[in-house]
Design an enzyme around this catalytic site. Sequence first.
Site, PDB file in Angstrom:
ATOM      1  N   LYS A 171       9.474  12.179  27.759  1.00 30.00           N
ATOM      2  CA  LYS A 171       8.263  11.412  27.420  1.00 30.00           C
ATOM      3  C   LYS A 171       8.389  10.011  28.005  1.00 30.00           C
ATOM      4  O   LYS A 171       9.461   9.399  27.948  1.00 30.00           O
ATOM      5  CB  LYS A 171       8.110  11.355  25.896  1.00 30.00           C
ATOM      6  CG  LYS A 171       6.767  10.834  25.412  1.00 30.00           C
ATOM      7  CD  LYS A 171       6.624  11.061  23.903  1.00 30.00           C
ATOM      8  CE  LYS A 171       5.272  10.657  23.374  1.00 30.00           C
ATOM      9  NZ  LYS A 171       5.104  10.959  21.958  1.00 30.00           N
ATOM     10  N   CYS A 224       1.525  13.766  23.999  1.00 26.88           N
ATOM     11  CA  CYS A 224       0.865  13.064  22.903  1.00 26.88           C
ATOM     12  C   CYS A 224       0.445  11.626  23.210  1.00 26.88           C
ATOM     13  O   CYS A 224      -0.574  11.400  23.836  1.00 26.88           O
ATOM     14  CB  CYS A 224       1.743  13.137  21.655  1.00 26.88           C
ATOM     15  SG  CYS A 224       0.768  12.853  20.162  1.00 26.88           S
ATOM     16  N   SER A 275      -6.480  12.110 -17.089  1.00 24.99           N
ATOM     17  CA  SER A 275      -6.965  11.066 -18.002  1.00 24.99           C
ATOM     18  C   SER A 275      -8.437  11.161 -18.352  1.00 24.99           C
ATOM     19  O   SER A 275      -8.898  10.468 -19.244  1.00 24.99           O
ATOM     20  CB  SER A 275      -6.725   9.708 -17.361  1.00 24.99           C
ATOM     21  OG  SER A 275      -7.572   9.580 -16.232  1.00 24.99           O
ATOM     22  N   ILE A 280     -11.654   9.189 -12.746  1.00 21.34           N
ATOM     23  CA  ILE A 280     -11.983   9.821 -11.470  1.00 21.34           C
ATOM     24  C   ILE A 280     -10.750  10.130 -10.603  1.00 21.34           C
ATOM     25  O   ILE A 280     -10.731  11.098  -9.849  1.00 21.34           O
ATOM     26  CB  ILE A 280     -13.004   8.952 -10.685  1.00 21.34           C
ATOM     27  CG1 ILE A 280     -13.794   9.803  -9.696  1.00 21.34           C
ATOM     28  CG2 ILE A 280     -12.347   7.821  -9.951  1.00 21.34           C
ATOM     29  CD1 ILE A 280     -15.246   9.767  -9.929  1.00 21.34           C
ATOM     30  N   PRO A 291      -0.829  14.339 -15.250  1.00 21.53           N
ATOM     31  CA  PRO A 291      -1.419  13.637 -16.389  1.00 21.53           C
ATOM     32  C   PRO A 291      -2.906  13.453 -16.087  1.00 21.53           C
ATOM     33  O   PRO A 291      -3.257  12.772 -15.121  1.00 21.53           O
ATOM     34  CB  PRO A 291      -0.684  12.284 -16.394  1.00 21.53           C
ATOM     35  CG  PRO A 291       0.444  12.421 -15.419  1.00 21.53           C
ATOM     36  CD  PRO A 291       0.062  13.477 -14.454  1.00 21.53           C
ATOM     37  N   SER A 330      -7.391  10.937 -11.392  1.00 20.98           N
ATOM     38  CA  SER A 330      -6.644  12.157 -11.711  1.00 20.98           C
ATOM     39  C   SER A 330      -7.562  13.376 -11.591  1.00 20.98           C
ATOM     40  O   SER A 330      -7.093  14.481 -11.274  1.00 20.98           O
ATOM     41  CB  SER A 330      -5.982  12.071 -13.088  1.00 20.98           C
ATOM     42  OG  SER A 330      -6.864  11.582 -14.046  1.00 20.98           O
TER      43      SER A 330
HETATM   44  N1  LIG Z   1      -5.127   9.413 -21.520  1.00 21.05           N
HETATM   45  C1  LIG Z   1      -4.398   9.829 -20.483  1.00 21.05           C
HETATM   46  N2  LIG Z   1      -3.929  11.080 -20.462  1.00 21.05           N
HETATM   47  C2  LIG Z   1      -3.230  11.536 -19.421  1.00 21.05           C
HETATM   48  N3  LIG Z   1      -2.926  10.799 -18.371  1.00 21.05           N
HETATM   49  C3  LIG Z   1      -3.365   9.541 -18.333  1.00 21.05           C
HETATM   50  C4  LIG Z   1      -4.119   8.978 -19.372  1.00 21.05           C
HETATM   51  N4  LIG Z   1      -4.407   7.721 -19.036  1.00 21.05           N
HETATM   52  C5  LIG Z   1      -3.864   7.507 -17.845  1.00 21.05           C
HETATM   53  N5  LIG Z   1      -3.235   8.602 -17.396  1.00 21.05           N
HETATM   54  C6  LIG Z   1      -2.521   8.803 -16.129  1.00 21.05           C
HETATM   55  O1  LIG Z   1      -2.086   7.571 -15.612  1.00 21.05           O
HETATM   56  C7  LIG Z   1      -2.693   7.317 -14.354  1.00 21.05           C
HETATM   57  C8  LIG Z   1      -2.981   5.837 -14.232  1.00 21.05           C
HETATM   58  O2  LIG Z   1      -3.784   5.466 -15.300  1.00 21.05           O
HETATM   59  P1  LIG Z   1      -4.999   4.489 -15.098  1.00 21.05           P
HETATM   60  O3  LIG Z   1      -5.618   4.220 -16.385  1.00 21.05           O
HETATM   61  O4  LIG Z   1      -4.514   3.380 -14.260  1.00 21.05           O
HETATM   62  O5  LIG Z   1      -6.002   5.421 -14.323  1.00 21.05           O
HETATM   63  P2  LIG Z   1      -6.640   5.353 -12.903  1.00 21.05           P
HETATM   64  O6  LIG Z   1      -5.630   4.994 -11.879  1.00 21.05           O
HETATM   65  O7  LIG Z   1      -7.882   4.549 -12.974  1.00 21.05           O
HETATM   66  O8  LIG Z   1      -6.923   6.902 -12.767  1.00 21.05           O
HETATM   67  P3  LIG Z   1      -7.974   7.781 -13.529  1.00 21.05           P
HETATM   68  O9  LIG Z   1      -9.239   7.539 -12.808  1.00 21.05           O
HETATM   69  O10 LIG Z   1      -7.431   9.135 -13.408  1.00 21.05           O
HETATM   70  O11 LIG Z   1      -8.018   7.339 -14.973  1.00 21.05           O
HETATM   71  C9  LIG Z   1      -3.939   8.198 -14.338  1.00 21.05           C
HETATM   72  O12 LIG Z   1      -4.360   8.503 -13.025  1.00 21.05           O
HETATM   73  C10 LIG Z   1      -3.461   9.404 -15.093  1.00 21.05           C
HETATM   74  O13 LIG Z   1      -2.727  10.257 -14.244  1.00 21.05           O
HETATM   75  N1  LIG Z   2       3.484  11.789  18.667  1.00 18.55           N
HETATM   76  C1  LIG Z   2       2.678  10.941  19.238  1.00 18.55           C
HETATM   77  O1  LIG Z   2       2.896  10.496  20.353  1.00 18.55           O
HETATM   78  C2  LIG Z   2       1.428  10.618  18.443  1.00 18.55           C
HETATM   79  C3  LIG Z   2       0.818   9.293  18.725  1.00 18.55           C
HETATM   80  C4  LIG Z   2      -0.657   9.219  18.690  1.00 18.55           C
HETATM   81  N2  LIG Z   2      -1.073   7.846  18.722  1.00 18.55           N
HETATM   82  C5  LIG Z   2      -1.345   9.958  17.542  1.00 18.55           C
HETATM   83  O2  LIG Z   2      -1.608   9.414  16.505  1.00 18.55           O
HETATM   84  O3  LIG Z   2      -1.685  11.103  17.705  1.00 18.55           O
END
Ligand SMILES: Nc1ncnc2c1ncn2[C@@H]1O[C@H](COP(=O)(O)OP(=O)(O)OP(=O)(O)O)[C@@H](O)[C@H]1O
Ligand SMILES: NC(=O)CC[C@H](N)C(=O)O
Length: 711
Positions: free
Chosen positions: A113, A174, A360, A363, A358, A365
């Site tokens: 290469k 590549c 929660s 959005i 986990p 998880s």
């Molecule tokens: N009540 C719960 N039960 C289970 N898992 C939880 C709970 N609260 C938080 N978690 C876990 O901890 C992670 C981080 O919590 P956080 O409240 O920061 O949520 P987030 O990053 O906004 O994600 P999400 O949208 O899933 O709530 C979550 O993504 C989830 O995996």
């Molecule tokens: N293996 C390579 O040379 C990859 C580099 C190239 N820029 C790519 O993202 O596809």
Amino acid sequence: MGSLITLATSLNQWALDFEGNLERILTSIAIAKSRGATLRVGPELEITGYGCLDHFLEGDTVKHSWEVLAKILASEEAKDIVCDIGMPVVHKDVIYNCRVIIYNKKILLIRPKMWLANDGNYRELRFFTPWTRYRQWQDHKLPKIIQALTGQDKVPFGDAVISTQDTCIGVEMCEEMFTPASPHIDMGLDGVEIFTNSSGSHHELRKLHTRVDLIKGATKQHGGVYLYSNQQGCDGDRLYYDGCAMIVVNGEVVAQGSQFSLNDVEVLTATIDIEDVRSYRLRHSRNMQAAQAESYHRIEVDSDLSEKVPLEEDVSRYRATEAQQVRYHIPEEEIALGPACWLWDYLRRSRTQGYFLPLSGGIDSCATATIVYSMCRLVVEAVEGGNSQVIADARRIVGEPEGSDYVPSDPKEFCGRIFHTCYMGTENSSDETRQRAKQLAQDIGSYHIDLNMDTLVSAVVSLFGFVTGRTPQFRSQGGSNAENLALQNIQARLRMVISYLFAQLLPWVRERAGGLLVLGSANVDESLRGYLTKYDCSSADINPIGGISKTDLKKFIAYARDAFNLEILDKFLNAVPTAELEPITETYVQSDEADMGMTYDELSVFGRLRKVAKCGPYSMYIRLTKEWGAFLSPAQIAEKVKLFFFEHARNRHKMTTLTPAYHAESYSPDDNRFDMRPFLYPSRFPWQFKKIDEEAARLEELSRTDKGKEQ
Ligand SMILES: Nc1ncnc2c1ncn2[C@@H]1O[C@H](COP(=O)(O)OP(=O)(O)OP(=O)(O)O)[C@@H](O)[C@H]1O
Ligand SMILES: NC(=O)CC[C@H](N)C(=O)O
Ligand SMILES: Nc1ncnc2c1ncn2[C@@H]1O[C@H](COP(=O)(O)OP(=O)(O)OC[C@H]2O[C@@H]([n+]3cccc(C(=O)O)c3)[C@H](O)[C@@H]2O)[C@@H](O)[C@H]1O
């Protein structure tokens, strides 16, 4: 001149899996032969797997590569077909990333290469040296095991091309295609008609357009056949190589492989008439340049790649394959497919029994759970397509006994076997999040647990009170900021401890062997802002969405609602993101964007400017005064930029322990591979922020004077 059947492949190689890699290479050659192909091109470094990283510095890696190549040379499969194979080669004590072109038990050429990939996730210069001798070659002394097999003592090593009786083949590797002065330009002017490109190119959302434009462009301008081959799958780290092998003739795509797939070997064939290249090239201006082109050393092969069309035979077999439209997935589909394929490879290759998440009711998880469900859908689709490797892997993962005839035929049923979700409520949790989590689990079929952990939280807080004589309070109960944060973080961290306990023992509870991998769900924007508790549920084994922005995740959920027929996802889309770690009062409900002091959309803008546009605080400010100047004052923009940099810098240490995540976004802050930065910053950036303040004051003054003039 007859027609030429040619072929490019996508192989799901695995770093250092010499056994498996050999098997997949031989399978691809066998399929090539069965389809009548005379030229086979495989992905970059296919013998070792592309992602060996520092293992390329080990002598063993090179030694085993020659051993594998010896097997290929000696194989029945590799007879009567030109094969372009990738491996590292040491030439005069220097390691190069090479293509080895073989034909009928002989090595024709080793092509190192020349332009190495070294941006972002790529570190080729760390392991390999580029071959900088343009159009030059030297003798390469072969290892004894190869000499014994091929009868060759030395072979050409360098920048040369292969001349068959009927055409001329040149190698491009590549990154070389991504450079402005790509080798195909000079090779094409010197009469090379077929270009092979062997890649180790990974997925990033919306990146395929760039790659396809380059592949098409390579032969659009001056004609030729371009065979693009790529690795596909997770070969041992955060990257997903996204296949999409292609055969292009004169800038038109005649064959396109899948971008995401659970197949270990995918071969792409097309029938080509080289005369089409020759007539395409008959243009005076191009030919004036070609007539002056410097010559490449040609390695002569006494063989034809094309077949003469026999008069008595069905000629349709020899008809050139027609051009087709390129298929692109929308970003939502890319999220549904890429991380799902990566999770499948990770699961089967780690030899664990499933995933634990986990869940929660938020959005993030939810997106992770939906991606696992998408993986289960892909498994069932692959099984329906007769993929015996997927069937064997699925049986082993779910712990079916030897000789079992279990076949995953329903994504929900399969999900119930390998996917475990858990809602871990406290007194701050709401019924809405609990129900949303439950309903989602039910609709995708996961093995769901719904528990309350208040006793654990109060036990730890009581211990603290017992030892120190002080009991922290939430802000709403009169506590300080430190108390308020500590009380949130203990809930979040305990969830991590519970997750690992359940992941280890749930298979035992279900009377199965083995353990589960814990999935994390912190998205790229939260990481960038540091809006997460260090060592909480963001500290998992792997994270499929860690490289994806909140904005893209929401679009993905909307897509999955319809594509996977999961109505419950609507409820997630309409919910306000909240951590539910503080008590809800009449006047206060915790919300992410209010907590962060910035919106997720703003974070995407900051993220791109910081990483992709390479802006420091001052130049980001200047850029944003132009982009946001119509609706925000210079002083407001200054405050936002300063807050972002302050929070990002203050929390940067969290990136050092970030869970390994699927790489998907060009502005990912992943500290380990992609975004290398210090983690102890002068986070109040006195010099930089002073410059921003001075500029903001100047702009404010300017705007006051302009308004004054208008009046
Ligand atoms: N009540 C719960 N039960 C289970 N898992 C939880 C709970 N609260 C938080 N978690 C876990 O901890 C992670 C981080 O919590 P956080 O409240 O920061 O949520 P987030 O990053 O906004 O994600 P999400 O949208 O899933 O709530 C979550 O993504 C989830 O995996
Ligand atoms: N293996 C390579 O040379 C990859 C580099 C190239 N820029 C790519 O993202 O596809
Ligand atoms: N420079 C440095 N280098 C290395 N380590 C450093 C450090 N500075 C602090 N630390 C360590 O980090 C700790 C501080 O980090 P950490 O314990 O995480 O705590 P901290 O970052 O202070 O608080 C957690 C953050 O996440 C937010 N949060 C909490 C819960 C859920 C969510 C959500 O996603 O919904 C968000 C919360 O609002 C807050 O902004 C310190 O106690 C120290 O141990």
